[in-house]
Design an enzyme around this catalytic site. Structure first.
Site, PDB file in Angstrom:
ATOM      1  N   GLU A 153       6.145   0.338  -3.860  1.00  0.00           N
ATOM      2  CA  GLU A 153       7.134   0.301  -5.165  1.00  0.00           C
ATOM      3  C   GLU A 153       6.334  -1.129  -6.256  1.00  0.00           C
ATOM      4  OE1 GLU A 153       7.642   3.846  -5.869  1.00  0.00           O
ATOM      5  OE2 GLU A 153       9.343   4.474  -4.495  1.00  0.00           O
TER       6      GLU A 153
ATOM      7  N   ASN B 231       3.651   6.112 -10.274  1.00  0.00           N
ATOM      8  CA  ASN B 231       3.926   5.195 -10.547  1.00  0.00           C
ATOM      9  C   ASN B 231       3.572   3.925 -10.069  1.00  0.00           C
ATOM     10  OD1 ASN B 231       4.596   4.840  -7.997  1.00  0.00           O
ATOM     11  ND2 ASN B 231       7.147   4.576  -8.164  1.00  0.00           N
TER      12      ASN B 231
END
Ligand code: GLP
Length: 241
Positions: free
Chosen positions: A141, A134
């Protein structure tokens, strides 16, 4: 960005090891930023081979990007265990010169501050990075905003799933980690980003050629003056070079 594409993972590993070893040869007390995951394993094997061939790491200091919260160094899924197993036990580097965030710290905020203080005192010469599917680097993140310094992060389910292969069940995969922030990562003098496999090709394309966005943390690497990207043919397949 300086992008290099290799026919085989072995060539990529050797090239990354060349870069790291050249730094250590030129500056024996170099500070290396290290990563975990499957991508660096071959690079670490190469570093161990170079050490066996005579290169000393005795004055080197290392800082790892991240560690799971709640796993102690004896747990074979902790990054502390991985680093000992894959690298530190194969080099002559004194244990007290190797650093990882302490995922078992009682006060995690204090631990983050401690890590940042050490990093400020010993800036990283070369930071090795892998790439999450991702776009995460370390455990930063995708998010609407990113933290500069070391911080505790709640792992995305997709990241827990990607890393579940190392655990016996999904329940055992930690939900939180401590990670260096993107700000700290970008302070390294030189950054090596390594990615392999067709499954990384889409995120490689987005991170290297797409817009710079906190929703793809690796895209912030586009702002750094000295990033060397090492890819195998599969990971590079969507790039026009
Ligand atoms: C983990 C690590 C990252 C690493 C990523 C990719 O989430 N925290 O630092 O880059 O995995 O791992 P792999 O190299 O196994 O694809």
């Amino acid at each position: 960005m300086n992008i290099k594409v290799f026919d085989t993972k072995q060539e990529l590993d050797a090239y990354a090891a060349d870069l790291l070893c050249a730094k250590v040869a030129a500056k024996p007390n170099a500070v290396l930023g290290l990563a975990t995951g499957s991508t660096p394993i071959g690079i670490y094997k190469e570093l161990a081979a170079r050490h066996r061939a005579g290169l000393s790491f005795q004055q080197v200091t290392t800082y790892n990007l991240d560690e799971y919260v709640g796993l102690d160094a004896a747990n074979d899924q902790s990054y502390a265990y991985y680093m000992r197993d894959q690298l530190f036990s194969l080099l002559d580097i004194p244990a007290d010169q190797t650093h990882l965030p302490q995922g078992m710290a009682e006060d995690l905020d204090l631990e983050c501050e401690r890590y940042d203080t050490m990093l400020q005192a010993q800036p990283v010469d070369i930071q090795l990075l892998g790439l999450g599917h991702n776009g995460h680097i370390g455990f930063n993140e995708p998010d609407a905003k990113l933290s500069g310094g070391t911080h505790v992060v709640k792992l995305k389910e997709e990241t827990r799933e990607a890393n579940a292969r190392f655990f016996s069940s999904m329940d055992e995969v930690p939900r939180y980690a401590i990670t260096m922030g993107v700000g700290s990562i970008l302070k390294a003098d030189t950054i090596i980003l390594a990615a392999c496999g067709a499954d990384k090709s889409s995120i490689v394309e987005q991170a290297l050629t797409g817009p710079i966005t906190t929703e793809i943390p690796a895209s912030l690497l586009q702002t750094h003056p000295r990033v060397i990207v090492l890819l195998d043919r599969e990971a590079a397949q969507r790039l026009t070079l």
